[in-house]
Scaffold this motif. Structure first.
Motif, PDB file in Angstrom:
ATOM      1  N   ALA A   1      54.664  34.911  64.177  1.00  0.00           N
ATOM      2  CA  ALA A   1      54.501  34.881  62.835  1.00  0.00           C
ATOM      3  C   ALA A   1      53.456  33.793  62.434  1.00  0.00           C
ATOM      4  CB  ALA A   1      55.585  34.835  62.042  1.00  0.00           C
ATOM      5  N   ARG A   2      54.015  32.480  63.003  1.00  0.00           N
ATOM      6  CA  ARG A   2      53.281  31.157  62.492  1.00  0.00           C
ATOM      7  C   ARG A   2      51.668  31.445  63.110  1.00  0.00           C
ATOM      8  NH1 ARG A   2      55.799  28.354  58.835  1.00  0.00           N
ATOM      9  NH2 ARG A   2      57.895  27.904  59.388  1.00  0.00           N
TER      10      ARG A   2
ATOM     11  N   VAL B   1      47.937  31.815  61.225  1.00  0.00           N
ATOM     12  CA  VAL B   1      46.514  31.040  61.335  1.00  0.00           C
ATOM     13  C   VAL B   1      45.493  31.989  61.710  1.00  0.00           C
ATOM     14  CG1 VAL B   1      45.579  29.261  62.963  1.00  0.00           C
ATOM     15  CG2 VAL B   1      47.856  28.878  62.265  1.00  0.00           C
ATOM     16  N   ALA B   2      45.754  33.002  62.439  1.00  0.00           N
ATOM     17  CA  ALA B   2      44.678  33.864  63.101  1.00  0.00           C
ATOM     18  C   ALA B   2      44.210  34.950  61.648  1.00  0.00           C
ATOM     19  CB  ALA B   2      45.340  34.951  63.942  1.00  0.00           C
ATOM     20  N   ASP B   3      45.007  34.683  60.735  1.00  0.00           N
ATOM     21  CA  ASP B   3      44.458  35.737  59.557  1.00  0.00           C
ATOM     22  C   ASP B   3      43.900  34.950  58.031  1.00  0.00           C
ATOM     23  OD1 ASP B   3      45.543  37.845  60.868  1.00  0.00           O
ATOM     24  OD2 ASP B   3      47.548  37.959  59.980  1.00  0.00           O
ATOM     25  N   ASN B   4      44.005  33.922  58.761  1.00  0.00           N
ATOM     26  CA  ASN B   4      43.343  33.030  57.468  1.00  0.00           C
ATOM     27  C   ASN B   4      41.750  32.669  57.498  1.00  0.00           C
ATOM     28  OD1 ASN B   4      42.702  30.979  55.508  1.00  0.00           O
ATOM     29  ND2 ASN B   4      44.447  29.613  56.029  1.00  0.00           N
TER      30      ASN B   4
ATOM     31  N   GLU C   1      39.946  31.154  56.096  1.00  0.00           N
ATOM     32  CA  GLU C   1      39.274  29.774  55.749  1.00  0.00           C
ATOM     33  C   GLU C   1      39.215  28.855  56.969  1.00  0.00           C
ATOM     34  OE1 GLU C   1      41.209  28.406  52.249  1.00  0.00           O
ATOM     35  OE2 GLU C   1      40.703  29.552  50.835  1.00  0.00           O
ATOM     36  N   ILE C   2      39.962  29.318  57.954  1.00  0.00           N
ATOM     37  CA  ILE C   2      40.181  28.504  59.051  1.00  0.00           C
ATOM     38  C   ILE C   2      38.921  28.700  60.046  1.00  0.00           C
ATOM     39  CG2 ILE C   2      41.568  28.083  61.093  1.00  0.00           C
ATOM     40  CD1 ILE C   2      44.065  28.503  59.367  1.00  0.00           C
ATOM     41  N   PRO C   3      38.394  28.033  60.669  1.00  0.00           N
ATOM     42  CA  PRO C   3      37.167  28.079  61.556  1.00  0.00           C
ATOM     43  C   PRO C   3      37.710  28.906  62.649  1.00  0.00           C
ATOM     44  CG  PRO C   3      37.441  25.724  61.036  1.00  0.00           C
ATOM     45  CD  PRO C   3      38.765  26.362  60.551  1.00  0.00           C
ATOM     46  N   LEU C   4      36.493  29.902  63.128  1.00  0.00           N
ATOM     47  CA  LEU C   4      36.831  30.947  63.712  1.00  0.00           C
ATOM     48  C   LEU C   4      37.405  30.722  65.070  1.00  0.00           C
ATOM     49  CD1 LEU C   4      36.560  34.135  64.442  1.00  0.00           C
ATOM     50  CD2 LEU C   4      34.164  33.463  65.225  1.00  0.00           C
ATOM     51  N   ILE C   5      36.992  29.738  65.898  1.00  0.00           N
ATOM     52  CA  ILE C   5      37.523  29.225  66.923  1.00  0.00           C
ATOM     53  C   ILE C   5      39.140  29.004  66.890  1.00  0.00           C
ATOM     54  CG2 ILE C   5      37.017  26.816  66.692  1.00  0.00           C
ATOM     55  CD1 ILE C   5      36.992  29.029  70.120  1.00  0.00           C
ATOM     56  N   TYR C   6      39.531  28.502  65.903  1.00  0.00           N
ATOM     57  CA  TYR C   6      41.046  28.313  65.641  1.00  0.00           C
ATOM     58  C   TYR C   6      41.457  29.619  65.646  1.00  0.00           C
ATOM     59  CZ  TYR C   6      40.311  23.106  65.224  1.00  0.00           C
ATOM     60  OH  TYR C   6      40.008  21.906  65.132  1.00  0.00           O
ATOM     61  N   ARG C   7      41.162  30.304  64.729  1.00  0.00           N
ATOM     62  CA  ARG C   7      41.609  31.848  64.488  1.00  0.00           C
ATOM     63  C   ARG C   7      41.984  32.613  65.932  1.00  0.00           C
ATOM     64  NH1 ARG C   7      37.906  34.089  60.224  1.00  0.00           N
ATOM     65  NH2 ARG C   7      39.318  35.754  60.592  1.00  0.00           N
TER      66      ARG C   7
ATOM     67  N   GLN D   1      45.211  33.933  67.749  1.00  0.00           N
ATOM     68  CA  GLN D   1      45.316  35.265  67.859  1.00  0.00           C
ATOM     69  C   GLN D   1      45.690  35.641  69.490  1.00  0.00           C
ATOM     70  OE1 GLN D   1      44.850  38.359  65.599  1.00  0.00           O
ATOM     71  NE2 GLN D   1      46.052  38.786  67.293  1.00  0.00           N
ATOM     72  N   TYR D   2      44.825  34.640  70.383  1.00  0.00           N
ATOM     73  CA  TYR D   2      45.127  34.801  71.870  1.00  0.00           C
ATOM     74  C   TYR D   2      46.677  34.463  72.036  1.00  0.00           C
ATOM     75  CZ  TYR D   2      45.453  33.746  76.680  1.00  0.00           C
ATOM     76  OH  TYR D   2      45.904  33.298  78.092  1.00  0.00           O
ATOM     77  N   LYS D   3      47.248  33.188  71.352  1.00  0.00           N
ATOM     78  CA  LYS D   3      48.558  32.901  71.865  1.00  0.00           C
ATOM     79  C   LYS D   3      49.652  33.733  71.161  1.00  0.00           C
ATOM     80  CE  LYS D   3      47.612  27.722  72.257  1.00  0.00           C
ATOM     81  NZ  LYS D   3      48.445  27.669  73.278  1.00  0.00           N
TER      82      LYS D   3
END
Length: 219
Positions: A112-113, A117-120, A122-128, A132-134
């Protein structure tokens, strides 16, 4: 006798000086305002940089302090109380919180955490993409296999930075579903890919051997 041309030049120069001083008296305030704006802008820029550096340091110190808690649950709770300075900070904080939830063997909370992050946007794509991968990698017990497959296939398209890692996870899903032949074939492609790291090739090779397959295509 004085030179008339020299006299005229002196008068002309004097007139020019008078005009210049007149312009300065009339419009000099504009130059002063421009100088003030430039100085104020430089001061604001330096102050902003100093504030951002102080915020980043305080954020890092808060994370380190939170990670000193003895129990994983306590670390998650302490991390949850930290205010992230911007989207990048929110991504880092979310990844830390997911990692600690995972250490506490709370996969549902970890996923869920990570999904937050993946759905935000505003966060840079690589972090998302990392989040998502994790989430998809950890979500075996809390996510539908087809949902995980669809998400990993989206990360495995050519040009994506996590492409080969996603392929590895897709092979694991195929193993879960009993399709070992498809898994072995996918792992062979991973080994043959020029972008595969030595560690990834090693893991894929060991998995192929464990599944009873050969490292080369029969033919």
């Amino acid at each position: 006798m004085s030179n008339p041309d020299s006299f005229i030049d002196e008068v002309t120069e004097e007139v020019r000086r008078d005009r210049l001083f007149g312009y300065m008296r009339r419009y000099g305030w504009i130059a002063i305002v421009i100088v003030v704006v430039i100085v104020a802008g430089a001061a604001w820029n330096e102050w902003s940089k100093a504030r951002e550096a102080a915020q980043a340091q305080a954020f890092g110190d808060a994370i380190l302090a939170a990670l000193e808690a003895e129990e994983a649950e306590g670390r998650v709770e302490a991390l949850d109380a930290i205010a992230a300075p911007g989207p990048g900070g929110a991504a880092v904080l979310g990844l830390f919180m997911a990692a600690e939830a995972g250490r506490a063997e709370d996969d549902a909370t970890a996923v869920a955490r990570l999904q937050t992050v993946a759905d935000n946007s505003e966060i840079p794509l690589i972090y998302r993409q990392i989040a998502q991968y994790k989430a998809l990698s950890r979500g075996a017990g809390v996510m539908d296999p087809e949902q995980r497959r669809a998400g990993l296939e989206a990360l495995a398209v050519p040009g994506q930075p996590l492409r080969l890692l996603a392929e590895e996870q897709l092979a694991l899903i195929e193993i879960e579903q009993g399709d070992t032949d498809a898994a072995i074939e996918r792992l062979r492609r991973v080994i043959d890919d020029s972008e595969a790291t030595a560690g990834l090739r090693r893991r894929a090779s060991r998995l192929i051997v464990a599944l009873g397959g050969s490292l080369t295509q029969a033919g």
